[in-house]
Design a protein around this motif. Sequence first.
Motif, short mmCIF file in Angstrom:
data_model
loop_
_atom_site.label_atom_id
_atom_site.label_comp_id
_atom_site.label_asym_id
_atom_site.label_seq_id
_atom_site.Cartn_x
_atom_site.Cartn_y
_atom_site.Cartn_z
N LYS A 47 -36.18 20.68 -16.14
CA LYS A 47 -34.86 20.34 -16.31
C LYS A 47 -33.88 18.80 -16.47
O LYS A 47 -35.28 18.00 -15.83
CB LYS A 47 -33.86 21.27 -15.23
CG LYS A 47 -34.44 22.95 -15.26
CD LYS A 47 -33.74 23.08 -15.78
CE LYS A 47 -33.42 24.52 -15.10
NZ LYS A 47 -33.95 25.76 -16.82
N ASP A 48 -32.90 18.19 -16.62
CA ASP A 48 -32.52 16.64 -16.70
C ASP A 48 -32.53 16.74 -15.74
O ASP A 48 -30.81 16.91 -15.81
CB ASP A 48 -32.10 16.55 -18.12
CG ASP A 48 -31.91 15.30 -18.46
OD1 ASP A 48 -32.47 13.88 -17.55
OD2 ASP A 48 -31.05 14.58 -19.60
N PRO A 49 -32.82 15.63 -15.14
CA PRO A 49 -32.11 15.32 -13.93
C PRO A 49 -30.63 14.07 -14.14
O PRO A 49 -30.18 14.63 -13.26
CB PRO A 49 -33.14 14.58 -13.27
CG PRO A 49 -34.14 14.49 -13.60
CD PRO A 49 -34.20 15.37 -14.88
N VAL A 50 -30.71 13.44 -15.11
CA VAL A 50 -29.80 12.71 -15.42
C VAL A 50 -28.14 13.58 -15.46
O VAL A 50 -27.44 13.84 -15.44
CB VAL A 50 -29.82 12.05 -16.79
CG1 VAL A 50 -28.66 11.40 -17.18
CG2 VAL A 50 -31.56 11.11 -16.04
N LYS A 51 -29.14 15.28 -16.56
CA LYS A 51 -28.13 15.76 -17.16
C LYS A 51 -27.02 16.64 -15.55
O LYS A 51 -26.05 16.34 -15.26
CB LYS A 51 -28.06 16.83 -18.21
CG LYS A 51 -27.23 16.79 -18.72
CD LYS A 51 -27.93 18.03 -20.13
CE LYS A 51 -28.79 19.56 -19.80
NZ LYS A 51 -28.85 20.54 -20.63
N ALA A 52 -28.14 17.17 -14.32
CA ALA A 52 -27.71 17.63 -13.68
C ALA A 52 -26.75 16.39 -12.46
O ALA A 52 -25.53 17.47 -12.26
CB ALA A 52 -28.90 18.15 -12.99
N TYR A 53 -27.46 15.51 -12.27
CA TYR A 53 -26.34 14.75 -12.19
C TYR A 53 -25.07 14.21 -12.19
O TYR A 53 -23.95 14.41 -11.40
CB TYR A 53 -26.98 13.54 -11.23
CG TYR A 53 -28.33 13.97 -10.20
CD1 TYR A 53 -28.13 14.99 -9.66
CD2 TYR A 53 -29.02 12.89 -10.14
CE1 TYR A 53 -28.69 15.73 -8.48
CE2 TYR A 53 -29.96 13.19 -8.65
CZ TYR A 53 -30.39 14.23 -8.81
OH TYR A 53 -31.01 14.69 -7.08
N SER A 54 -25.23 14.07 -13.42
CA SER A 54 -23.71 13.95 -13.89
C SER A 54 -22.91 14.66 -14.16
O SER A 54 -21.89 14.95 -14.17
CB SER A 54 -23.88 13.42 -15.30
OG SER A 54 -24.43 13.87 -15.96
#
Lengths: 360, 517
Positions: free
Chosen positions: A36-43
């Motif tokens: 999964k994309d952590p940047v997308k998750a956190y944003s």
Amino acid sequence: MNRQKLQRVLVTSASSVLAIIVALVICAVILLITGKDPVKAYSTLFGAAGETKVLQGMLNRATPLMISAAAVAIGFKMNLFNIGVEGQMRVALLSTAVIGGAVNLPAPLHIAFCFVVAMATGALWSGIAGWLKVKRNVNEVISTIMLNFIALSVVAWSFDTFFRLDKEGESTSLLVKTKDLPRSAWFPDLVDRRLNGMLIVAIVILILFWVLVWKTKFGFQLRASGANSGAARATGVNPKRMIFISMLISGALAGLVGMRALMGDVHAYQNNLAEQQGFNGIAVALLGRNHPVGIFFSALLFGFLGEASGRLQLEDIPKEIVTIMTGIIVLAVVIINEAVKRWDDRRIQRRAAAMVEAAS
Amino acid sequence: MSEQAQARGDFAVELRGITKTFPGVIANHDVNLSVRPGTIHAIVGENGAGKSTLMKTLYGMHQPDEGSITVDGVTRTFRSPTDAIAAGIGMVHQHFMLADNLTITENIILGNEPVTSRGRIDFAAAHARIGALMSTLGVDFDLDAPVSSLGVGQRQRVEILKVLYRGARILILDEPTAVLVPQEVIELFVTLKRLVAEGATVIFISHKLDEVLANCDEITVIRQGTTVAHTSPRETDRRGLAELMVGGDLPDPSGRDTHVRDSVLLEVAAIDVAGTAVGSKLALDQVSLRVRSGEIVGIAGVEGNGQFELCEAILGLVPTVRGSVSMEGRDISHTPTRERINAGLSYIPFDRHREGLLLDAPLWENTFLGREDNRRLTSGLFTRRRAIEADSRAIIDRFGVRTPSEQVPAFALSGGNQQKLVVGREMASDPKVLLAAHPTRGVDVGAQAAIWDELRHARDNGLGVLLVSADLEELIGLSDTILVMYDGRITAQLDPAEATPEMLGTYMTGEVQGARS
């Protein structure tokens, strides 16, 4: 003088802030590994902070956490680890739903009556652990864990046997409840159906907690007993009395933990009501360093994570990542706190020695 | 130190110019030590002079900032105790590191178990080797007995066996006699002398000068972190050694042109206190004493003969089985501790870390401890932080506690300053009766003189003091009368004008029990 105070605040909060950062980093790694994309998750997660609805939910979820963290923290101040907040809360929930539902009083009185019942039953349950510790030297960690099991079973059984209210044709439904509380016992909302007024009660509790622990003679004796029971005893503070009283206070607060859910939301007892909120208080107290201000912000953080985690599913990211994050925060704060304390102790010692040297 | 002795290789252990700095404590600077093989070499110094730091350096528990360590002519760097052990150095700790529930054999071989070809512990080999070591030492143990069945002196012997089992030829003993009764001390030295005769070397850390003079071959004196003299029992005597330890003249605790008044402040009448273990004998047996206004009553005795229980009983921390305690004629036998304190009882505890201080808390909280009922410092249920801080600053000033401010946590202070803070707190509430247990233990000479001055000054103003001390000079110098405690009873009453340390020593061992004069 002010600089010293500021330094102390920075040092105390440093481990909590570091722990959060560590948890974010580790969770990012986990997300990467699972593709999964952590940047997308956190944003997605933190992007939710802009929404009023999420913020209201955060405050709502933070309310019981503040109270249960205060219950845990007062024990920690005395070197007691009350793991039994969950059980104490559960006993208080059913008692309050039943006893509070059986009387009729004008609204403010009825609410006060319910609080008294909740606090008394919570204190009664924690008092067992306190009594065992004082009289039989039973470790409170063991006794409160065992009392949790007993509380869960006894409450579930007595609810099922005596107090459940089966609606016509719905007897097999999972959502069986007790009889509804009369309206006079409902705790009013601040924002209708979105934010309950128990938030104010939680904040008042934190303020009272601060006053009690840091501004009163009793609080001083409590902290002294926790810091060095031998020294406190030599000055005539009765350690057994302090243990028993702090267990009672802890239990009384634990009794109030479930009241947002009971009096402000569901208005009746059901088996999953306020589930886990007693345990989560331990995490909040640890992250908040047992200080009311720290507890307030930690509760907000956990409340926010819980509220915003649902958004992750929309992006096909499992919301369990938030549970993992919570666990890592708790582990990291304990470890980092120890390291920071050692570093800070050395720093203080060195500075004191240097200042004494310079003065002579 | 003679010239030829400095030649390399003549020494089992040689330290040159060792410097080690720590924040807040006296560490070592420019320490030089030369230990001949086959000798018992004493290192003497006051508490806090830096003996332990030096030994930790030698045992590899930390690394010196400067200087060299030479063992048997080879210069070495010890990164950990493992390196020191490999070089043949062994440490017998002051607090024994034995597992109670294991047998003597298991304790000795722990970490160095001999193994059979099938991977099991080879107890036969272990027994054989330990047996040989035991005959060297001249001791005989049932090796399969649990350590819990042994007395203190025997445990120490097991510790020594353990160190020898690991191949040590140079033994460090850190204050080994502190926990022993006189008979065990004699046995210990018999053992050590046998070891030395077999070619081992013993480094013996102590501040008990009589033992050192009677049993050691050479003596190195350490003061304020540095080695100041190298001598031997032939060249010096007790007083000379003591003066080397403190540097210059000993501070004089005496000054007894006092006027003991008639009014009895504290009266202990025939109290019994139960022992801690079920069925054990009484910890206090028919103890009676009186402290009058302006009087210092000294309690002499080997530690653990009831002094602690006596103080606890007077404070009301342990129940008395029989007898009564009264202050100013009022029976307080059933009064809670806090009320006794509020009535004018103060206590300088035996161990300031365990009973005196909140180490992590700032000094102002420490000076407040036990004084929560002081009207100036509190109002109703609430504490008055500003008043408490001002009061704390006053105590710090009056007692010369060296600290940057009252906001510093107590652990940041040196031992002497911590003790001055405790003494200051206990004197600040103008007590009528002071229980002073080892008031100057582990403090430097300057702090000792300051504390003595305070005690004398308060006594002149009518304070009654019960002084428990292991420092016999202090007892003789300060007391108006000395009571000797042995085995939970008061066995003698002596006049300090006639008492000598030697005489007190014989009474303390319980061999002589004088009539109460």
